[in-house]
Design an enzyme around this catalytic site. Structure first.
Site, short mmCIF file in Angstrom:
data_model
loop_
_atom_site.label_atom_id
_atom_site.label_comp_id
_atom_site.label_asym_id
_atom_site.label_seq_id
_atom_site.Cartn_x
_atom_site.Cartn_y
_atom_site.Cartn_z
NE ARG A 14 -1.43 0.96 3.97
CZ ARG A 14 -0.68 1.87 4.57
NH1 ARG A 14 -0.71 3.13 4.16
NH2 ARG A 14 0.12 1.54 5.56
CD GLU A 52 0.94 2.80 20.29
OE1 GLU A 52 0.65 3.06 19.10
OE2 GLU A 52 1.71 1.87 20.62
CD1 TRP A 74 -0.11 6.43 17.79
CD2 TRP A 74 -1.19 6.27 15.84
NE1 TRP A 74 -0.64 5.17 17.72
CE2 TRP A 74 -1.32 5.04 16.53
CE3 TRP A 74 -1.79 6.40 14.58
CZ2 TRP A 74 -2.03 3.96 16.00
CZ3 TRP A 74 -2.49 5.33 14.06
CH2 TRP A 74 -2.61 4.13 14.77
CB SER A 199 -0.63 -5.47 8.58
OG SER A 199 0.47 -4.82 7.97
CB CYS A 200 3.49 -7.74 11.99
SG CYS A 200 4.86 -7.50 13.15
CG ASP A 201 7.37 -2.01 10.19
OD1 ASP A 201 8.39 -2.70 10.01
OD2 ASP A 201 7.40 -0.76 10.21
CG HIS A 239 5.28 -6.31 6.23
ND1 HIS A 239 3.97 -6.56 6.58
CD2 HIS A 239 5.51 -5.02 6.57
CE1 HIS A 239 3.44 -5.47 7.11
NE2 HIS A 239 4.36 -4.52 7.12
CG LEU A 240 11.76 -7.58 7.79
CD1 LEU A 240 12.93 -8.54 7.60
CD2 LEU A 240 12.01 -6.66 8.99
CE1 TYR A 241 6.28 -0.86 4.14
CE2 TYR A 241 6.56 -1.28 6.48
CZ TYR A 241 5.75 -0.99 5.40
OH TYR A 241 4.39 -0.85 5.59
CB ALA A 295 6.17 2.53 5.08
#
Length: 296
Positions: A14, A52, A74, A199-201, A239-241, A295
């Site tokens: 995305r 947070e 954020w 979804s996990c960065d 995922h990893l960017y 990202a």
């Protein structure tokens, strides 16, 4: 991290940055003896993660109280919205200064929509007004309050959970919930918490997410007179960017060490009455921080 970086499927995502990704992963961590899964191969600013979590539990959806505490995690989303809407190339520091100094500006540009805290503590309810019409009730459903009550009164239930994935509200959120569903389980006087994260960065977000799960599980256990059990994390798209190569390679070169502990200094009267001063992390000697871009 090593497995994803080496074997992950390279995908367009995305954000347009691109990732290496796997689908479906699970990790388990014991919370016994105050243990907490906190990365030691880089410094994790656990107080930001704790602030947070407390912000989520407050039900607030505006970044103003976070920014006032020096928490910037954020800010990028409303900042991007402001830049797009106004065409003004404002920097983050200036934007945050206005968020703090100008309540009207914060109300217009600092709100994230009905994100986590809104769904956790004020899930919309509707009441009939007659003739087949409905209106939104003044007070929504507080999933957290009901969860505490259910753990205390019906610990064998398979419905000890809450979620932020409200389909009707997704379009109004700055970011749909990534850590979306939490479930809890009582066994032999111990409370364990499971988080499903769609979804996990792994490079940036995961360290906060697993700390938040552990912190919340400890709080619930304390409020319900239970011992802590395990923190169980399950990821969907993990995922990893592609632009995190320096972070990944630096971290993989380091050797984990130490056994940090999370200490709860006080037991408040309510799950909603904790303060940042109630938490401390001891025996934590992390290696140097590793920065990487978020990202959006």
């Amino acid at each position: 991290m090593r497995h994803i970086w080496t074997h992950g499927d390279e995908r367009i995502d995305r954000t347009g940055v691109g990732t290496r990704s796997i689908f479906g992963a699970t990790m388990r961590f014991s919370l016994a003896d105050d243990a907490v899964p906190l990365l030691t191969t880089k410094r994790v600013y656990w107080k930001a993660a704790a602030r947070e979590m407390l912000w989520f539990l407050s039900g607030d959806t505006n970044i103003r109280p976070l920014v006032a505490q020096g928490v910037h995690i954020w800010t990028d989303w409303p900042l991007a919205t402001y830049r797009q809407a106004t065409g003004e190339d404002i920097d983050r520091d200036t934007f945050e200064a206005r968020i703090i100094a100008e309540p009207d500006f914060a109300a217009q540009w600092g709100d994230l929509g009905p994100v986590y805290g809104a769904q956790w503590t004020n899930w919309p309810r509707y009441e009939p007004t007659g003739d087949g019409l409905f209106r939104r009730a003044a007070q929504g459903h507080n999933q957290i309050a009901d969860l505490v009550d259910a753990i205390r009164t019906n610990p064998g239930s398979r419905r000890l959970l809450f979620t932020g994935w409200n389909v009707a509200d997704l379009a109004g959120m700055a970011l749909p919930p990534c850590h979306m569903t939490y479930q809890f389980h009582v066994s032999d006087g111990r409370l364990s918490g499971l988080l499903f994260q769609r979804s996990c960065d792994l490079g940036l977000g995961f360290a906060f997410n697993i700390f938040g799960l552990s912190m919340l599980t400890r709080m619930l256990a304390q409020q319900c007179d239970l011992a802590p059990g395990e923190a169980i994390w399950s990821g969907g798209d993990v995922h990893l960017y592609l632009n995190h190569a320096d972070l990944v390679e630096s971290q993989l070169d380091r050797t984990p060490s130490g056994a940090p502990k999370l200490i709860l200094r006080r037991r408040p009267d309510s799950i909603f009455a904790y303060d940042i001063a109630d938490f401390d992390v001891v025996d934590y000697a992390p290696q140097a921080p590793i920065s990487a871009p978020v990202a959006v």
